[in-house]
Structure formats: C-alpha cells, structure tokens
Design an enzyme around this catalytic site. Structure first.
Site, PDB file in Angstrom:
ATOM      1  N   GLU A  46       0.800  -1.224   0.000  1.00  0.00           N
ATOM      2  CA  GLU A  46       0.000   0.000   0.000  1.00  0.00           C
ATOM      3  C   GLU A  46       0.832   1.273   0.000  1.00  0.00           C
ATOM      4  O   GLU A  46       0.366   2.339  -0.354  1.00  0.00           O
ATOM      5  CB  GLU A  46      -0.958   0.014   1.201  1.00  0.00           C
ATOM      6  CG  GLU A  46      -0.298  -0.025   2.559  1.00  0.00           C
ATOM      7  CD  GLU A  46       0.079  -1.440   2.990  1.00  0.00           C
ATOM      8  OE1 GLU A  46       0.831  -1.568   3.960  1.00  0.00           O
ATOM      9  OE2 GLU A  46      -0.371  -2.397   2.335  1.00  0.00           O
ATOM     10  N   ASP A 105      17.682  16.309 -31.858  1.00  0.00           N
ATOM     11  CA  ASP A 105      17.971  17.097 -33.046  1.00  0.00           C
ATOM     12  C   ASP A 105      19.447  17.474 -33.038  1.00  0.00           C
ATOM     13  O   ASP A 105      20.173  17.153 -32.099  1.00  0.00           O
ATOM     14  CB  ASP A 105      17.065  18.328 -33.122  1.00  0.00           C
ATOM     15  CG  ASP A 105      17.259  19.273 -31.933  1.00  0.00           C
ATOM     16  OD1 ASP A 105      18.009  18.912 -31.006  1.00  0.00           O
ATOM     17  OD2 ASP A 105      16.667  20.357 -31.934  1.00  0.00           O
ATOM     18  N   ASP A 109      12.857  21.179 -29.880  1.00  0.00           N
ATOM     19  CA  ASP A 109      12.344  22.466 -29.416  1.00  0.00           C
ATOM     20  C   ASP A 109      11.492  23.200 -30.441  1.00  0.00           C
ATOM     21  O   ASP A 109      11.074  24.327 -30.204  1.00  0.00           O
ATOM     22  CB  ASP A 109      13.506  23.374 -29.000  1.00  0.00           C
ATOM     23  CG  ASP A 109      14.479  23.637 -30.144  1.00  0.00           C
ATOM     24  OD1 ASP A 109      14.258  23.100 -31.249  1.00  0.00           O
ATOM     25  OD2 ASP A 109      15.460  24.373 -29.932  1.00  0.00           O
ATOM     26  N   ASP A 144       8.962  19.252 -33.975  1.00  0.00           N
ATOM     27  CA  ASP A 144       9.307  18.196 -33.014  1.00  0.00           C
ATOM     28  C   ASP A 144       8.128  17.762 -32.149  1.00  0.00           C
ATOM     29  O   ASP A 144       8.206  16.755 -31.452  1.00  0.00           O
ATOM     30  CB  ASP A 144      10.438  18.675 -32.095  1.00  0.00           C
ATOM     31  CG  ASP A 144      11.722  18.955 -32.843  1.00  0.00           C
ATOM     32  OD1 ASP A 144      12.060  18.153 -33.728  1.00  0.00           O
ATOM     33  OD2 ASP A 144      12.383  19.967 -32.546  1.00  0.00           O
ATOM     34  N   ASN A 147       5.425 -13.975   4.775  1.00  0.00           N
ATOM     35  CA  ASN A 147       4.467 -13.887   5.880  1.00  0.00           C
ATOM     36  C   ASN A 147       3.207 -14.695   5.607  1.00  0.00           C
ATOM     37  O   ASN A 147       2.692 -15.410   6.473  1.00  0.00           O
ATOM     38  CB  ASN A 147       4.089 -12.424   6.136  1.00  0.00           C
ATOM     39  CG  ASN A 147       5.149 -11.712   6.958  1.00  0.00           C
ATOM     40  OD1 ASN A 147       6.084 -12.334   7.452  1.00  0.00           O
ATOM     41  ND2 ASN A 147       5.016 -10.397   7.086  1.00  0.00           N
ATOM     42  N   ASN A 167       2.316  -4.272   9.786  1.00  0.00           N
ATOM     43  CA  ASN A 167       2.406  -3.792   8.415  1.00  0.00           C
ATOM     44  C   ASN A 167       2.649  -2.285   8.364  1.00  0.00           C
ATOM     45  O   ASN A 167       3.463  -1.784   7.581  1.00  0.00           O
ATOM     46  CB  ASN A 167       1.113  -4.144   7.678  1.00  0.00           C
ATOM     47  CG  ASN A 167       1.236  -3.954   6.176  1.00  0.00           C
ATOM     48  OD1 ASN A 167       2.175  -4.437   5.574  1.00  0.00           O
ATOM     49  ND2 ASN A 167       0.283  -3.255   5.591  1.00  0.00           N
ATOM     50  N   ASP A 176       5.980  -0.411   6.965  1.00  0.00           N
ATOM     51  CA  ASP A 176       5.876   0.605   5.914  1.00  0.00           C
ATOM     52  C   ASP A 176       6.540   1.912   6.334  1.00  0.00           C
ATOM     53  O   ASP A 176       7.191   2.583   5.522  1.00  0.00           O
ATOM     54  CB  ASP A 176       4.410   0.855   5.561  1.00  0.00           C
ATOM     55  CG  ASP A 176       3.816  -0.285   4.752  1.00  0.00           C
ATOM     56  OD1 ASP A 176       4.595  -1.003   4.092  1.00  0.00           O
ATOM     57  OD2 ASP A 176       2.594  -0.463   4.783  1.00  0.00           O
TER      58      ASP A 176
END
Length: 894
Positions: A327, A369, A637, A641, A705, A730, A734
């Site tokens: 998560e 380019d 640029d 392009d 686990n 958990n 985290d």
C-alpha cells in the site's frame, strides 16, 4: 563565357550546390521535405503562385489593409489568432488522476470493508496511506506544472498591422485573414503569410525545419514548379521569426488553420500512449493484486474451517490482504519521484510529469535534433581554401574585405568571416585598402561585390556568392599566384573540390577577384565579368565542447543516441563524426515515405542519422523504436518536433522552445545540453532503483508472511496473529521504508538502463519469501515447545513472540536486499534509512515489553526469549546473504 554558361546550365539540371544566399530554389543538400496537410498545401500553393491582385481579391482585402469593421466580421467567423493549447486539468481532475491506480483502488475497497465490519483502526490505517500518497503526488505535480507554465512565453505578443490605411500595433490574437502586416528584424511572424514586399529579408525557420541557417525570402511570384510550400520564398509561416530586413505581408491563415496550428491541433488532440513506466507499474501492481486475491480467500477458508469462527477468519483474511498489498507503493513512488524532481530542479531541469524521471532512467535510446544540441547553433568559418582546397590566407583576406566594406545586410556568414580575422590583420587591411564602390546583392545574381583601391595603385573588384553563380562570371582561376584560363577540365576539378567540401557538411561560398584600372568610381553588374576565381570560404555550425564527453557518458550508461533532424544529411554526418558519434547508416525523409511499418522498424534500429525529416517522419521513427521494445526519449524544441515529443516515452524540450513543443514535453531543460540529460538519466536510475527496492522487499516479505500464516493456520488451534497485530506490524514496516527515497544507490546499479519486469519481481518474491518462512516456522516451534505457548490461553505469548520476530526480520530485509553487495560492509544505507529501520525495530520490541502491550493485545516476553531472537536474526542474515549470492550468479541483479 557562353561555354561556361552552357556547362553550368547542364550541370545545374543534374545536381544542386549548397548556397547560403538564397532559398528561391533550395539546393537538394539543404532541402527538408515538409509534408503539409493536403488542404493546407493547396491553399498555400494557390496564394504563392497567383498574382498579387488576385490574392488580394480572393481574400477581400486591399494593399492599404482592412477596415476595422471588415476585420471584426472576419474575426467573428474565424475566431482569435491563437493556436490550440493543451488545456490544463481542473484541480479535481488532476486529483483523480493522482488517486487512480490499482493499489489505491484496492485499498479503498479494503478500507470500506473494514469500516462496514466495525474495524475503525484498520480503516484509519488504510485510509491514511491512501490520502498521503495521493496528496503528495497532487502537490508535487501541481508545483511542477505551475513552474512549466511560467516558462511559456511568446516571443512577441503584438504585430504591426495596416488598418484603415494606417499603421497600428495590435495584439497578435486580433489578426485576421486578409490583414496586411509590417515586419522588421526581431518580429515573430504571427500567421501564415504571402510576401507583398521585402528588402534584405532573412527569416529563421529553425522552429519549423530544424535548419540552423536563416532563409532568404522575397516577394517575387513563386516558381510554378514549386510543390512544397515550405520551400517557396514568398511564403512566411507562423512561429518563425525575422532575423533581419523588412517586409510587408498578406495574412493567409490564422490560428489553427496555419501550418503551426495544424500540427498543434493534432498534438493536443492525440491521446498519449502509456509510457513504459506506467505500463511497468501497472503490470507489477496487478501481479501483486492477483497474488493477494488468491491468498486472502485461501487464508479465510483455512481459518474458518479449522477454527470455526468465520467472522474472525474474515477479519484475519482482510488483514492478510492489506498486508499483502504494497500500500505504500504509491507514496514511495511519488516521494521518490518528487525527491528526484527537486534534485533535478537544482540542475536547471523542470519536471512536468513525475513519471518522466523514471523514464529517464529506463531510457535506452535518445533521439535528438542537431542544431543547438550537438552544435552551438552559431555559424563559424571553418576553412578558407584556394580553388583546389588548399589552405589560403589570401582568400580569407579578400573575403574579409568583401564582408567588411559592404553596406547591405551582413548575414551570419559575413559575421563569421569578420570574427575569424585577427585584429592586427584587420588594421593592416584597413590601412592598405579603401572602399571605392559596391554592387549590392540581389536574388537573381546571388552574389555581391565591393570595389577597393590598394594604395591608389589599382582597383580590385571582389565578388563573393553562390558557387555556381560566381563560376558563371569567371573566365580564369588563380593557382599558385598564376592566373589560368578556366576550361572544361579545370571546371570539372573545381566542381569536384566544391562537392567534396559539401560532402564534409560545409556550406561553401566562392570568392573571385578582378583587377580594374583606377580611373572608374562607379561600378555596376556589367563589371562582374571575366572574374578570376581564387578560392572558397566554407562554414559550419560547430559542435559544443560538452557534446563529445556527454555522448561518451550516455554510451557508457547504455543509452544509444540517434540524430533526427530536418537539416542536411552531409552536415549532420560530419557533426556526428566530429563529436565521436559512430554513424551506422544515414537515411533521409523521402526514403522513409516508401517504407511500410516493418521495414521502418528495422531501419530505425539499424541507422544512426535521419535527415531531411518532416514532423510525421520523426513521430513514425519514435513509434517504431518504441515498438521494437526500446524506452525512447526525444529531445526537440520546434513545432516540427511536437508530434515526436508526444509519442516518446519521455519528451524533452527547452525553455526557449516554441509553446507547443513545451506543452508536448514531459521535461523542460533550462539549458540545452546533453550533459544535463546525462545527469537526468542517472537521477532517473537512482529513483527507479529505490522504487525497485521497495517492490522487492515488500513482495518477498509479504509472500513469506502469508506462507507462514497458511502453515500456522493449518496446525494451530488459534490464530497465529490477530488482525490488529498484522495491521500494526504492516504499518510499522511501511514507516521504516519511508526513507527509501533518500537511500544511497550503488554505482553499479545505475550503469545500464533499468526497466520494469514483473517476471523478475515474481521470481525474486518466490526466491526470497520462503527464507523468512523458515525462521517464522522456527519461531512457532520455539514458542510452542520452549516457552509453552501451545494453548488458546497462551496464544497472546505466542502472538507476541512471532510479532517481534516477524517485524524485525521484515525490517532487516530492507538492508539485506537493498544491494547485491554485503550489507553494512560493502554498501551502507543512507542515514535516514538507518535511523528509520533502527527506530522501528526498537518500537517492535517496545510494544510487547512496554505499557502499551495490553492496548495492542500483546504481552511481555521472557528474558530467555531474546538470546533466541538474536540467534534467529543472525541465522536469517547469513542464509539470506548466501541465497543472495546464489540468486546473483543465476539471474543477475537489475
């Protein structure tokens, strides 16, 4: 003279020679085919080929311009003179996009289920994770987009227009079809136009064509044979700008009906295909989600069947599902990318889309380019040679006198000649020569002459211009100080020499002289006869000093560079050779037109330089390379392009680019340099490496686990751990990984491009996950037999013992598999990660031993437990390190 004129007419029918003075009939070497949409091409060609009166009548205007009332009527029909832009997302749309990913959606479902089953703690924990990851991404991307918006600025926002017979300044957006505009040096051309008058008009079309040299424009009726509007000298295009000179022009099209607008509309209307990063994250996400969808129901069924309490089994399975879901992935990914964006901002890089940073790291092909990226975008005098290509200071001196004394337009090539001559030589030439007269340049002769007096002894007419036009006026050539009649054999040798210079990518200008008696003071075109060719000056846009080392660095890091340009293939190939870029084949735009997709895909792979390209050519090449499995970056640029920028995995532009190019790009450089790109590539790989660490750690740990839970659920008369324990464990795990974005990355891990591979992650998970299960099961045996936690009444002791072992091994794995090297010895984690993991391990021991144990339904562990704990951790470290070596030898370490 007739002999040489006939020779040249015959020669010119077969082959064109590069010329810097005109664009009336563009030489083949400098041609850049520009496929304009058919309907627009027809309109532009009609306007270019019809006489002035017809053009004015067709657009219902007059030479003194429209009246205000007429302009208002036309404006109401056509709308403002604005090119369509990609509309910024509303804040709620952006927020939704930041939230919308598989993990956030799954966690939201789990949070709702937790709420409905009256488990507020789980609801709060899960909801907090979702909110933090979403808001972090929303805030960072919002900042980046606002910074990019501030970079967008038009070169000019007003135009000089004839209205009601008077010259006035109007905002560009108020221009309409039929307006008469007045242009001067520095003006941006605000619409597609037909020239009515022009004097010494030089226009930069680099934004449209990629060519570095300005283009000369004139008001004469276009050649009836001209088929490409971009090559017609009496047409001007929106988005280009005036370098020098003055002109008046008739507005043919505005806004989205211009060539610029047509491409811009196509770019903004095109849905961006998912990048490699997005596809990779989604594939990994669904791999882990499918795993959770299989394991959670299995845990539910086993516990419900063996324990008989189906509601408790459901809550436990729900907690397992949360534990299996990485998560924190959205938050880790976002914070890692945000950190990368902050670091890049200090290196003059604005990140518009956070995902682009990872694509930097995954990029294995960079399409760029030439002008301004590989080169300085500055014309310099490269050579001054005699008629057969040998170095000649005399040619330079005469070229200098021509450029110095002319009073007309001094273009970029003249300035290059003047800059090349040393001050001492300038002063000497100024003392020796005095200007008598000049014969100005015109588009018919394509040459210009000055006449100087050398110490009042004689007059010297010095003529400089296009090779073919100078030769047409020559009767002799000078070799070794001797004047020799120019016959057919010498002419062929001269042409061979100039073609050789062209083949090296040089733009060649011929220099000829003629001694005349000192009695005349006024000279004209009739005097440009019987000249003596003395040699040539040749020009080049030189490479940047940083280009060669940057290309070497990119090659060392596994990035292949391909050059996609609208410019001359000979010039481009020469520049590539000078900067050390090995050229494995050159293709030109017209050749691509005849290729189907399969042929193009092979050609894109096999060739290095692609020249004379249109915008659609560039886009096709980028898509072909992506179709071949490459992660493609494109740097450009100009308006030409924009489609390729949109099609690439990572579009890179610069702050001086046209607006539509900046909109299509993912990253904007404040400095147009490949060295900046190399920094971005490395930063992207560090970012990816840290994200991959989290995925590997979480996937392998969670797999272990769940495997342990399945074993314990099948044999224990009670739950091996309560749902609350799983959620807290958990959450703590985290939290220990929040510092991963700030972790150090081994230099070896960023040497080559990195990419997402769900198969590798699945293999890693299955390989390392069961290792933790071995020690989990050892803990079960320890708690059951040594500490007597073998009845439902003693389950809290059992659960406390496994809670500590599970959390500490999970946290320890962060250090064990963050690097292929020996942890704590060959590779040490960053201070934030060391502090975070140490703190979480301390909290994990404190919870069952401290005053909060009862609240978390844990109990204090006996002191005899801790020697066993230490032994388990040591053995776990040794076995994991050994298995890491086995994995490294067998599969490698990405």
């Amino acid at each position: 003279m007739n002999l040489f004129t006939r020779l040249f007419e015959s020669f010119l029918r077969k082959r064109h020679t590069a010329s810097h003075f005109r664009r009336r009939a563009m030489p083949l070497e400098n041609s850049t085919a520009r496929p304009v949409p058919d309907h627009l091409a027809r309109q532009l060609l009609t306007a270019a080929h019809e006489d002035l009166e017809s053009a004015l009548n067709r657009l219902h205007t007059r030479i003194e311009g429209l009246r205000d009332a007429e302009a208002q009527v036309i404006g109401a029909q056509t709308g403002p003179n604005e090119v369509e832009h990609e509309k910024p997302l509303a804040w709620y749309q952006h927020l939704w996009l930041c939230y919308k990913n598989p993990f956030n959606l799954l966690l939201t479902v789990l949070a709702i289920v937790s709420y409905l089953t009256e488990d507020p703690k789980a609801t709060i924990v899960i909801g907090t994770m979702v909110i933090l990851s979403t808001l972090l991404r929303f805030v960072q991307e919002g900042r980046s987009n606002r910074a990019a918006e501030r970079l967008k600025a038009m070169v000019s926002n007003t135009a000089t227009v004839l209205r009601n017979g008077q010259r006035i300044e109007l905002p560009i957006r108020q221009l309409v079809q039929g307006d008469i505009i007045v242009l001067s040096a520095g003006d941006m051309i605000p619409a597609d136009c037909r020239l009515l008058s022009a004097k010494d008009l030089f226009v930069s079309q680099a934004a449209m064509t990629g060519e570095s040299l300005p283009v000369e424009k004139m008001a004469e009726l276009a050649d009836a044979h001209g088929k490409d509007p971009m090559e017609l000298a009496n047409l001007l295009f929106m988005g280009t700008n005036v370098i020098s000179g003055a002109a008046t022009a008739l507005v043919l099209a505005t806004g989205n009906r211009t060539y610029f607008g047509t491409i811009a509309t196509r770019v903004t209307a095109t849905e961006r295909t998912p990048t490699a990063f997005e596809a990779g994250v989604n594939s990994v996400s669904w791999l882990l989600i499918r795993f959770a969808l299989v394991m959670a129901p299995l845990v539910f069924l086993i516990n419900g069947w063996t324990k008989g309490d189906w509601m408790e089994a459901f809550l436990f399975a729900l907690s397992v599902a949360v534990g299996l879901t990485p998560e924190m992935l959205p938050m880790i990914v976002t914070s890692t990318l945000a950190k990368g964006a902050v670091k890049l901002s200090k290196k003059k890089v604005v990140v518009k889309r956070l995902d682009a940073i990872q694509n930097f790291g995954a990029m294995d092909v960079l399409c760029t380019d030439k002008t301004g990226t590989l080169t300085q975008d500055k014309i310099v005098l490269e050579r001054h040679t005699d008629v057969f290509g040998q170095q000649s200071d005399e040619v330079l001196q005469f070229a200098y006198l021509n450029s110095h004394y002319q009073t007309g337009l001094k273009n970029l090539l003249d300035r290059a000649v003047l800059d090349h001559v040393e001050l001492q030589t300038e002063m000497q030439l100024a003392r020796d020569y005095v200007k008598v007269d000049e014969i100005p340049f015109d588009f018919v002769r394509r040459r210009m002459s000055v006449v100087v007096s050398e110490r009042d002894d004689h007059h010297e007419l010095i003529c400089k211009g296009a090779v073919e036009e100078i030769l047409a006026a020559c009767s002799h050539l000078r070799l070794g100080g001797v004047s020799i009649p120019l016959d057919a054999a010498l002419l062929a040798k001269v042409l061979e020499t100039t073609h050789g210079l062209n083949a090296e990518g040089l733009r060649v200008v011929a220099v000829a002289v003629k001694e005349v008696p000192p009695h005349k003071t006024v000279y004209g075109v009739a005097d440009e006869t019987a000249l003596t060719l003395i040699g040539y000056v040749a020009f080049l846009d030189p490479p940047k000093e940083s280009t060669a080392p940057a290309l070497r660095a990119l090659a060392e890091h596994g990035v292949t560079v391909k050059v996609l340009t609208g410019d001359n293939h000979l010039v481009t190939a020469k520049i590539c050779r000078e900067v050390g870029l090995a050229v494995h084949g050159v293709l030109q735009g017209p050749q691509l037109d005849d290729m189907d997709d399969a042929t193009l895909a092979k050609a894109a792979e096999d060739n290095t330089v692609f020249a004379k390209l249109s915008p659609l050519h560039k886009e096709r090449l980028v898509r072909a390379l992506r179709g071949n499995g490459h992660i493609v970056g494109f740097m450009g640029d100009g308006i030409n392009d924009a489609p390729a920028l949109r099609a690439a995995d990572i579009g890179i532009s610069v702050d001086s680019a046209v607006d539509i190019a900046k909109e299509a790009a993912d990253i904007i450089l404040l400095e147009k340099s490949l060295m900046v790109l190399e920094e971005g590539v490395l930063e992207g790989r560090r970012t990816f490496s840290n994200m991959l660490k989290y995925i590997r750690m979480t996937a392998s740990s969670n797999f272990g686990n769940v495997f342990s839970v399945l074993v314990a659920s099948a044999f224990l008369p009670f739950l091996p751990m309560l749902p609350l324990h799983l959620l807290v464990q958990n959450l703590l795990y985290d939290v220990s990984q929040i510092a991963i974005p700030f972790d150090n990355v081994d230099a070896e891990l960023i040497q080559k491009p990195l990419s997402w591979n769900p198969r590798d992650i699945g293999r890693f998970m299955v390989f390392f996950g069961p290792i933790s299960s071995i020690f989990d099961i050892s803990t079960f045996i320890l708690m059951w037999h040594v500490f007597g936690a073998n009845t439902p009444e003693q389950q809290t002791l059992f659960q406390s013992g496994w809670f500590v072992v599970g959390l500490l091994t999970q946290t320890l794995i962060v250090h064990l598999i963050r690097t292929p090297k020996l942890p704590f010895i060959d590779s040490i984690a960053s201070v934030p990660l060391l502090v975070a993991t140490t703190a979480i391990m301390a909290v994990g021991v404190f919870l069952p031993m401290g005053p909060l144990a009862t609240y978390f339904k844990l109990q204090a562990l006996p002191l005899g437990y801790f020697p066993w704990l230490l032994g388990i951790l040591v053995c776990y470290t040794l076995l994991t390190t050994f298995m890491k070596r086995v994995y490294l030898r067998k599969f490698g370490w990405q």
